[in-house]
Scaffold this motif. Sequence first.
Motif, PDB file in Angstrom:
ATOM      1  N   LEU A   4       0.813  -1.213   0.000  1.00 24.07           N
ATOM      2  CA  LEU A   4       0.000   0.000   0.000  1.00 24.07           C
ATOM      3  C   LEU A   4       0.846   1.263   0.000  1.00 24.07           C
ATOM      4  O   LEU A   4       0.485   2.262  -0.610  1.00 24.07           O
ATOM      5  N   ASN A   5       1.984   1.220   0.721  1.00 15.99           N
ATOM      6  CA  ASN A   5       2.808   2.412   0.829  1.00 15.99           C
ATOM      7  C   ASN A   5       4.182   2.034   1.355  1.00 15.99           C
ATOM      8  O   ASN A   5       4.349   0.958   1.931  1.00 15.99           O
ATOM      9  N   THR A   6       5.152   2.911   1.166  1.00 18.92           N
ATOM     10  CA  THR A   6       6.487   2.727   1.730  1.00 18.92           C
ATOM     11  C   THR A   6       6.840   3.940   2.572  1.00 18.92           C
ATOM     12  O   THR A   6       6.359   5.052   2.315  1.00 18.92           O
ATOM     13  N   TYR A   7       7.668   3.710   3.562  1.00 15.66           N
ATOM     14  CA  TYR A   7       8.052   4.759   4.505  1.00 15.66           C
ATOM     15  C   TYR A   7       9.555   4.704   4.751  1.00 15.66           C
ATOM     16  O   TYR A   7      10.158   3.633   4.719  1.00 15.66           O
ATOM     17  N   ASP A   8      10.136   5.863   5.031  1.00 16.84           N
ATOM     18  CA  ASP A   8      11.557   5.953   5.372  1.00 16.84           C
ATOM     19  C   ASP A   8      11.775   5.864   6.875  1.00 16.84           C
ATOM     20  O   ASP A   8      12.875   5.584   7.324  1.00 16.84           O
ATOM     21  N   GLU A  14       5.015   2.308  11.485  1.00 13.72           N
ATOM     22  CA  GLU A  14       4.249   1.595  12.508  1.00 13.72           C
ATOM     23  C   GLU A  14       2.943   2.316  12.818  1.00 13.72           C
ATOM     24  O   GLU A  14       1.908   1.673  13.015  1.00 13.72           O
ATOM     25  N   ALA A  15       2.977   3.649  12.847  1.00 12.50           N
ATOM     26  CA  ALA A  15       1.752   4.420  13.090  1.00 12.50           C
ATOM     27  C   ALA A  15       0.751   4.200  11.956  1.00 12.50           C
ATOM     28  O   ALA A  15      -0.446   4.055  12.195  1.00 12.50           O
ATOM     29  N   ALA A  16       1.249   4.150  10.729  1.00 17.50           N
ATOM     30  CA  ALA A  16       0.371   3.911   9.585  1.00 17.50           C
ATOM     31  C   ALA A  16      -0.229   2.507   9.660  1.00 17.50           C
ATOM     32  O   ALA A  16      -1.413   2.326   9.385  1.00 17.50           O
ATOM     33  N   ALA A  17       0.568   1.534  10.042  1.00 14.76           N
ATOM     34  CA  ALA A  17       0.073   0.157  10.141  1.00 14.76           C
ATOM     35  C   ALA A  17      -1.051   0.054  11.165  1.00 14.76           C
ATOM     36  O   ALA A  17      -2.009  -0.699  10.964  1.00 14.76           O
ATOM     37  N   LEU A  26       4.052  -5.222   8.104  1.00 13.18           N
ATOM     38  CA  LEU A  26       5.083  -4.222   7.890  1.00 13.18           C
ATOM     39  C   LEU A  26       6.400  -4.954   7.706  1.00 13.18           C
ATOM     40  O   LEU A  26       6.783  -5.769   8.550  1.00 13.18           O
ATOM     41  N   ALA A  27       7.090  -4.704   6.610  1.00 15.50           N
ATOM     42  CA  ALA A  27       8.341  -5.393   6.317  1.00 15.50           C
ATOM     43  C   ALA A  27       9.429  -4.361   6.036  1.00 15.50           C
ATOM     44  O   ALA A  27       9.206  -3.399   5.302  1.00 15.50           O
ATOM     45  N   LEU A  39       4.586  -1.254   3.748  1.00 16.53           N
ATOM     46  CA  LEU A  39       3.330  -1.542   4.435  1.00 16.53           C
ATOM     47  C   LEU A  39       2.406  -2.297   3.486  1.00 16.53           C
ATOM     48  O   LEU A  39       2.024  -1.786   2.434  1.00 16.53           O
ATOM     49  N   PHE A  40       2.094  -3.522   3.860  1.00 18.49           N
ATOM     50  CA  PHE A  40       1.191  -4.362   3.095  1.00 18.49           C
ATOM     51  C   PHE A  40      -0.147  -4.431   3.817  1.00 18.49           C
ATOM     52  O   PHE A  40      -0.197  -4.454   5.049  1.00 18.49           O
TER      53      PHE A  40
END
Length: 100
Positions: A4-8, A14-17, A26-27, A39-40
């Motif tokens: 769904l999205n990627t984060y740096d 973790e907040a998005a998850a 989250l991987a 984020l899957f």
Amino acid sequence: MKLLNTYDDRDEAEAAAEKLSGEKRLASERDATVVIYNLFGIPSWGNFHRLDMYNLGELKNMLDKRNTWQPGEQARHAEILATLKTVAKNYAIEIPAHWQ
């Protein structure tokens, strides 16, 4: 589940998850010295809205005032819908009729 999205930032990821409903994962992935967080989850408009993606919050506010739209707002609505059509095609989900 789909990406769904990627984060740096790990905390941001973790907040998005935590915002997602349904299955999620989250991987982390390391490339040299950089770590990114993937984020899957279940691709749904609700999850995308909770993640504040694709201007869905703006669309919601616009649709609440649909009867009083000015030409600029109509153009912005068309821009958002063009993006959503691409998202819908990529994730095999349908755009609700009342958004159009």
